[in-house]
Write an enzyme that holds these catalytic residues in place. Structure first.
Site, PDB file in Angstrom:
ATOM      1  N   LYS A  77       0.891  -1.251  -0.065  1.00 50.64           N
ATOM      2  CA  LYS A  77       0.048   0.078  -0.183  1.00 50.64           C
ATOM      3  C   LYS A  77       0.854   1.387  -0.106  1.00 50.64           C
ATOM      4  O   LYS A  77       1.777   1.276   0.589  1.00 50.64           O
ATOM      5  CB  LYS A  77      -0.916   0.001   1.204  1.00 50.64           C
ATOM      6  N   SER A 153      -9.559   1.330   3.197  1.00 44.77           N
ATOM      7  CA  SER A 153      -8.733   2.316   2.287  1.00 44.77           C
ATOM      8  C   SER A 153      -7.582   1.561   1.507  1.00 44.77           C
ATOM      9  O   SER A 153      -6.895   1.941   0.572  1.00 44.77           O
ATOM     10  CB  SER A 153      -7.612   3.358   3.040  1.00 44.77           C
ATOM     11  N   SER A 177      -9.554  -0.449   7.255  1.00 46.89           N
ATOM     12  CA  SER A 177      -8.880  -0.492   5.951  1.00 46.89           C
ATOM     13  C   SER A 177      -8.395  -1.625   5.357  1.00 46.89           C
ATOM     14  O   SER A 177      -8.212  -1.735   4.168  1.00 46.89           O
ATOM     15  CB  SER A 177      -8.002   0.652   6.082  1.00 46.89           C
TER      16      SER A 177
END
Length: 597
Positions: A77, A153, A177
């Site tokens: 990420k 996210s 997330s």
């Protein structure tokens, strides 16, 4: 599109050992495959073959058996640093080029893994939808249907894993997330215990609550990654030492379910049915559901964005939001700007409120071993989220926002598919540092929901895990057997029964002189022995010493052989204890002796 290489970690490692594949071939394959999914907006930075050459060169100096993640491709990420690749947190004005890996990335690279690139996310990890990423990246698309949200996210990390572009991926999980996108893409999503993995080299969202999370094809593979990523980082002030003991989950276990009126599916009856099926599957695995009042958990969840913790998001981005506010998406800026409100008094009041709620919520662990909830109420289209970006995003955090505030470990597990073909998941959670126990249960639950991985046709390989870390198995043969007078000495220490079995046919049992209480003595006799019925109890390691300290002479703990050849710690008797003892071997164990009286 080229033929897919199956990216299960064990399968890849075996292919490398057999000489059927090389890391260079796998990297070329996944880069080519990734190019076919450019419309999904998965990557903020997809590495080139030239960028990955140093990783391949290093592996060429090693053998496949030398490194536990040799040649395993993974995604990161883009709020976690990878040396030589930009970190943006989905904000171009924030872009920087780190010289060093984040600690957790370094640990995985040292184990032989190859970072394929940096993945898309809701800007500054502020969102659960996966749509809050500005151009040139744009909203990440669901791996099953691009008209639906991917979840956020950690959107790109989930979609990359679900589409077979990497074997696993790193995300972060402060408010859900990691678990939300795992549920929306048919993956296992592990949110480790807060502080278990180092967060050094991770762009903070709420620094006191941030976790690095793991997206994996199965619970077994998540555990493999977790074991390597859990390396100790003396330079990280947020990492916590792991306890010596862990609370095991019994084969016949109690699991908590929120009261029916506290369950929210936003009107999606298909989601309700999938959750009911997950509950039934847990019962099939030996669980017994217990309804619990979920209100303290729901009240704690509201504190994350309605309380002072949003100020941490403002602290993390304050230089940028003050000098270049237009660099942030309006929705991101509006949420983070709320962190300027409130006072120190408000912060302490919220902290006191959280402490009270945790006390209430923690009472559930007196009733159950594990809790299960939906991972999300439902799933939305991108059009629905665009029309109502704040309230729908908030609703997705119903079952996730409280987790780090209350200091629990959690794993999202696939639950199956809705009639529209979209996946959903359930979440198992337990007290801190129960990660391995949750993964063991997830490894048995997952294959009951689906037989495929992510959005692929790859068949799920989910071998059942046996969570023994932080525990010690002890064999009991007398008054400590389940239902007998001294069994509480085990249950009071959170021990659980894991097996009813027999010793090898080399033991004799005696009723020792004296009492009450009546006590048996187990003696090894290879010439005239027989199999004796026994139980195996799993004890938290930090409570084993106090248990052993209470055992009176001539009894003690030694190694006992089972009928399958295993040797386990268990009750034995010194030979001196046979003075005046009665041989009761022929009665078939201690329960047989009690029945004979």
């Amino acid at each position: 599109m080229t033929t897919t290489i199956k990216l299960d970690i064990p399968a890849l490692l075996q292919a490398y050992r057999n000489g059927d594949l090389t890391p260079a071939a796998v990297v070329s394959h996944v880069l080519e495959r990734a190019a076919g999914y450019s419309d999904r907006n998965i990557w903020i930075h997809l590495a080139s073959l030239e960028e990955l050459e140093p990783y391949l060169e290093r592996l060429s100096q090693s053998e496949p058996g030398d490194l536990p993640l040799y040649g395993i491709p993974f995604a990161v990420k883009d709020n976690i640093d990878v040396a030589g690749m930009p970190t943006t947190a989905a904000c171009e004005a924030f872009r920087y080029q780190p010289e060093c890996h984040a600690f957790v990335v370094e640990a995985l690279v040292n184990a032989g893994a190859i970072p394929i690139g940096k993945t898309n996310l809701d800007q500054f990890a502020t969102g659960l939808v996966g749509t809050r990423s500005p151009e040139p990246w744009g909203a990440c698309r669901n791996s099953f249907d691009p008209d639906y949200i991917s979840g956020g996210s950690s959107s790109g990390s989930a979609v990359a894993t679900a589409l077979g572009l990497v074997s696993f991926a790193l995300g972060t999980d402060t408010a859900g997330s990691g678990r939300v996108p795992a549920a929306f893409n048919n993956l296992v999503g592990l949110k480790p215990t807060l502080g278990r993995l180092s967060v050094r080299g991770v762009v903070p969202a709420c620094q006191s609550l941030d976790c690095v999370s793991i997206f994996a094809r199965s619970a077994e593979q998540a555990q493999t990654v977790l074991s390597i990523a859990s390396a100790s980082d003396s330079a990280d002030p947020w990492q916590r030492p792991q306890p010596i003991g862990r609370r095991p989950i019994a084969g016949e276990f109690l699991f908590g379910v929120p009261l029916d009126h506290q369950l929210d599916f936003d009107g999606n009856n298909g989601a309700r049915a999938l959750f009911a099926r997950s509950v039934a599957q847990l019962e099939r695995l030996g669980g017994k559901p217990v309804e619990v009042d979920f209100q303290p958990f729901l009240d704690a969840a509201k504190l994350l964005y309605e309380g002072p913790w949003v100020a941490e998001r403002y602290l993390a981005t304050s230089p940028l939001i003050q000098d270049q506010p237009d660099a942030l998406l309006p929705v991101t800026r509006n949420i983070i700007s709320q962190g300027t409100r409130g006072s120190a008094r408000d912060a302490f009041a919220a902290r006191y409120r959280l402490q009270s709620l945790k006390k209430q919520a923690d009472r559930v662990w007196e009733q159950v071993h594990v809790m299960v909830t939906p991972s999300t109420p439902t799933i939305y289209t991108r059009a629905q989220v665009d029309a109502d970006p704040i309230s729908l995003n908030s609703r997705l955090g119903t079952y996730t926002n409280f987790m780090n505030l209350l200091d629990y470990s959690a794993v999202a597990v696939p639950s199956g598919f809705l009639d529209n073909g979209l996946p959903l998941g359930c979440t198992l959670f337990a007290p801190a540092f129960q990660d391995e126990a949750l993964l063991a249960l997830a490894s048995r639950l997952h294959p009951l929901a689906t037989d495929t991985v992510g959005a692929l046709t790859d068949l799920l390989d989910s071998p059942a895990l046996n969570a023994t870390e932080g525990t010690i198995d002890v064999l009991v043969c007398g008054a400590h057997l389940s239902g007998l007078p001294l069994n509480h000495q085990l249950t009071d220490r959170n021990a659980v029964l894991v097996e009813t079995t027999e010793t090898s046919s080399t033991y004799r049992m005696y009723r020792l002189a004296g009492g009450p209480p009546l006590r048996p003595g187990l003696i090894r006799d290879e010439n005239a022995g027989t199999a004796i019925p026994v139980e195996i109890w799993r004890v938290p390691a930090d409570r084993f010493g106090s248990f052993v300290a209470g055992i009176p002479a001539p009894l003690g703990i030694g190694k006992v052989e089972l009928n399958d050849g295993r040797w386990v710690p268990g009750f034995i008797c010194e030979p001196v204890g046979l003075e005046g003892a009665e041989d009761i071997t022929h009665l078939g164990g201690w329960r047989g002796f009690l029945a004979s009286r």
